[in-house]
Motif scaffolding. Sequence first.
Motif, PDB file in Angstrom:
ATOM      1  N   PHE A 186      43.231  85.777 -15.359  1.00  0.00           N
ATOM      2  CA  PHE A 186      43.040  85.072 -14.091  1.00  0.00           C
ATOM      3  C   PHE A 186      43.864  83.796 -14.074  1.00  0.00           C
ATOM      4  O   PHE A 186      43.833  83.015 -15.026  1.00  0.00           O
ATOM      5  N   LEU A 187      44.588  83.599 -12.984  1.00  0.00           N
ATOM      6  CA  LEU A 187      45.299  82.351 -12.745  1.00  0.00           C
ATOM      7  C   LEU A 187      44.977  81.867 -11.341  1.00  0.00           C
ATOM      8  O   LEU A 187      44.815  82.674 -10.418  1.00  0.00           O
ATOM      9  N   CYS A 188      44.931  80.567 -11.186  1.00  0.00           N
ATOM     10  CA  CYS A 188      44.628  79.948  -9.901  1.00  0.00           C
ATOM     11  C   CYS A 188      45.749  78.957  -9.587  1.00  0.00           C
ATOM     12  O   CYS A 188      46.019  78.053 -10.383  1.00  0.00           O
ATOM     13  N   SER A 189      46.420  79.142  -8.445  1.00  0.00           N
ATOM     14  CA  SER A 189      47.536  78.270  -8.086  1.00  0.00           C
ATOM     15  C   SER A 189      47.510  77.968  -6.591  1.00  0.00           C
ATOM     16  O   SER A 189      47.743  78.878  -5.778  1.00  0.00           O
ATOM     17  N   PRO A 190      47.198  76.718  -6.209  1.00  0.00           N
ATOM     18  CA  PRO A 190      46.853  75.570  -7.042  1.00  0.00           C
ATOM     19  C   PRO A 190      45.535  75.800  -7.782  1.00  0.00           C
ATOM     20  O   PRO A 190      44.609  76.379  -7.211  1.00  0.00           O
ATOM     21  N   ASN A 191      45.498  75.300  -9.012  1.00  0.00           N
ATOM     22  CA  ASN A 191      44.306  75.489  -9.821  1.00  0.00           C
ATOM     23  C   ASN A 191      43.169  74.622  -9.288  1.00  0.00           C
ATOM     24  O   ASN A 191      43.383  73.527  -8.780  1.00  0.00           O
ATOM     25  N   ASN A 192      41.981  75.142  -9.397  1.00  0.00           N
ATOM     26  CA  ASN A 192      40.774  74.406  -9.016  1.00  0.00           C
ATOM     27  C   ASN A 192      40.013  74.113 -10.304  1.00  0.00           C
ATOM     28  O   ASN A 192      39.632  75.060 -10.993  1.00  0.00           O
ATOM     29  N   PRO A 193      39.864  72.841 -10.715  1.00  0.00           N
ATOM     30  CA  PRO A 193      39.875  71.631  -9.886  1.00  0.00           C
ATOM     31  C   PRO A 193      41.105  70.740 -10.002  1.00  0.00           C
ATOM     32  O   PRO A 193      41.108  69.636  -9.457  1.00  0.00           O
ATOM     33  N   THR A 194      42.154  71.151 -10.721  1.00  0.00           N
ATOM     34  CA  THR A 194      43.248  70.225 -10.999  1.00  0.00           C
ATOM     35  C   THR A 194      44.181  70.016  -9.808  1.00  0.00           C
ATOM     36  O   THR A 194      44.858  68.990  -9.727  1.00  0.00           O
ATOM     37  N   GLY A 195      44.265  71.001  -8.913  1.00  0.00           N
ATOM     38  CA  GLY A 195      45.161  70.898  -7.773  1.00  0.00           C
ATOM     39  C   GLY A 195      46.612  71.188  -8.099  1.00  0.00           C
ATOM     40  O   GLY A 195      47.484  71.061  -7.238  1.00  0.00           O
ATOM     41  N   ARG A 196      46.891  71.601  -9.334  1.00  0.00           N
ATOM     42  CA  ARG A 196      48.270  71.828  -9.746  1.00  0.00           C
ATOM     43  C   ARG A 196      48.685  73.277  -9.538  1.00  0.00           C
ATOM     44  O   ARG A 196      47.939  74.206  -9.859  1.00  0.00           O
ATOM     45  N   THR A 197      49.878  73.467  -8.993  1.00  0.00           N
ATOM     46  CA  THR A 197      50.406  74.815  -8.836  1.00  0.00           C
ATOM     47  C   THR A 197      51.057  75.278 -10.139  1.00  0.00           C
ATOM     48  O   THR A 197      51.420  74.461 -10.987  1.00  0.00           O
ATOM     49  N   VAL A 198      51.182  76.581 -10.270  1.00  0.00           N
ATOM     50  CA  VAL A 198      51.879  77.153 -11.420  1.00  0.00           C
ATOM     51  C   VAL A 198      53.338  77.354 -11.023  1.00  0.00           C
ATOM     52  O   VAL A 198      53.626  77.963  -9.984  1.00  0.00           O
ATOM     53  N   ALA A 199      54.247  76.832 -11.826  1.00  0.00           N
ATOM     54  CA  ALA A 199      55.677  76.929 -11.502  1.00  0.00           C
ATOM     55  C   ALA A 199      56.099  78.392 -11.377  1.00  0.00           C
ATOM     56  O   ALA A 199      55.613  79.245 -12.123  1.00  0.00           O
ATOM     57  N   PRO A 200      57.006  78.696 -10.438  1.00  0.00           N
ATOM     58  CA  PRO A 200      57.437  80.088 -10.230  1.00  0.00           C
ATOM     59  C   PRO A 200      57.945  80.767 -11.497  1.00  0.00           C
ATOM     60  O   PRO A 200      57.650  81.935 -11.741  1.00  0.00           O
ATOM     61  N   GLU A 201      58.695  80.025 -12.312  1.00  0.00           N
ATOM     62  CA  GLU A 201      59.225  80.641 -13.534  1.00  0.00           C
ATOM     63  C   GLU A 201      58.113  80.943 -14.540  1.00  0.00           C
ATOM     64  O   GLU A 201      58.199  81.926 -15.292  1.00  0.00           O
ATOM     65  N   VAL A 202      57.064  80.133 -14.534  1.00  0.00           N
ATOM     66  CA  VAL A 202      55.919  80.392 -15.412  1.00  0.00           C
ATOM     67  C   VAL A 202      55.169  81.621 -14.925  1.00  0.00           C
ATOM     68  O   VAL A 202      54.800  82.504 -15.715  1.00  0.00           O
ATOM     69  N   LEU A 203      54.935  81.707 -13.618  1.00  0.00           N
ATOM     70  CA  LEU A 203      54.269  82.882 -13.056  1.00  0.00           C
ATOM     71  C   LEU A 203      55.034  84.162 -13.371  1.00  0.00           C
ATOM     72  O   LEU A 203      54.446  85.183 -13.744  1.00  0.00           O
ATOM     73  N   ALA A 204      56.349  84.110 -13.233  1.00  0.00           N
ATOM     74  CA  ALA A 204      57.168  85.293 -13.504  1.00  0.00           C
ATOM     75  C   ALA A 204      57.049  85.711 -14.963  1.00  0.00           C
ATOM     76  O   ALA A 204      56.928  86.908 -15.275  1.00  0.00           O
ATOM     77  N   ALA A 205      57.059  84.724 -15.862  1.00  0.00           N
ATOM     78  CA  ALA A 205      56.960  85.031 -17.289  1.00  0.00           C
ATOM     79  C   ALA A 205      55.585  85.582 -17.644  1.00  0.00           C
ATOM     80  O   ALA A 205      55.454  86.512 -18.450  1.00  0.00           O
TER      81      ALA A 205
END
Length: 369
Positions: A151-170
Amino acid sequence: MAAASLRPYGHGGDIWTSRERWGAGVVDFSANTNPFGMSAAARKAAEAALDDADRYPDPQCRELAAAIAEHEDIDPAALLCGNGAADLIWRLMAALRPATVLVCAPTFSEYAQAAQAVGAQMREHVLIEDDGFAVGTRLIDDIHDDVDLVFLCSPNNPTGRTVAPEVLAAVLRRCREAGALLALDECFLGFVDDGPTRSLVRVAAAGSGLIVFRAFTKLYGIAGLRLGYAVSGDAELTARMYAAGPPWAVSSIAQAAGVAALADRTFVDRTRTLISEERPRVAAALEAAGCAVVPGEANYLLVKCPVGDMPERMAARGVIVRSCDSFSGLSPAYIRVAIRTPKENDLLIDAARTSLAGEGKVEAPWQNR
């Protein structure tokens, strides 16, 4: 069932309990919903749909699915609508019955709760405070071959940070190698300025190994109506998720509101403008009051305070914030606050200043990296 025997409510937005304790006049910053409330177009459609509320709703949500498919430029067959994203998360667990589930910590608690309900073994990828709780490629090392679901959350709850596209792809590549399904929660991505270009909805609809969750409840201000959807190119999985719950998960009122909301582009643009203007202002004011603010990109902020009882102090001043001590990996010093209208945000800022007068300042470890 007596109320005392129910599972404790583990989310923000429980204004009913807050009013019981602190009075009807409190302002709620604990729920990350649209600061403008319900889309006017959605409200009008919901009211009109009451005329047909004596009939069962369409169990396949045909009109709504067609509208979503056009909005997302995907095949409607890849869609499953549900009673909010949480309903669909629980349906996924019931359909998939994973043996091992990997989640980040901290993150939205429903992933773990739904997984534990079907007997899955939980593993945590601990996000590092010094990195501002960013999700990086370090996550790949925890996706072992015995992991069934990530499971990944982007933007993550509760941090509000998105996962970078290159990280998601990897991460997606690693999940496919390991035979794991990647479940990506994009429920807050609509609040991000470049959110539409960051979404993996079309990737999910066209391929395998990925399912994406999205919600109307936050962006369009219809949390009380409950509406979300899942996107997957795996037709068999979608069918099993549909069969994992009751057929009338989405009311006719919510379906009508959803169709109208998708056409209300002005409302979304206005919302993104407000968030992009108010979020840095609120963050700067909270930092001036002595807090450390995680550099989030959504319609809420994760805040580290110099005291551990900040929710109580704020509530005594008429402002309800989200205590984050129930999130794995966060101490009682952390709170989450929604970004609301300028007038409401001023109330939050004033309450924080008076609550922390004379308390000193928290250093932000992520600012020194």
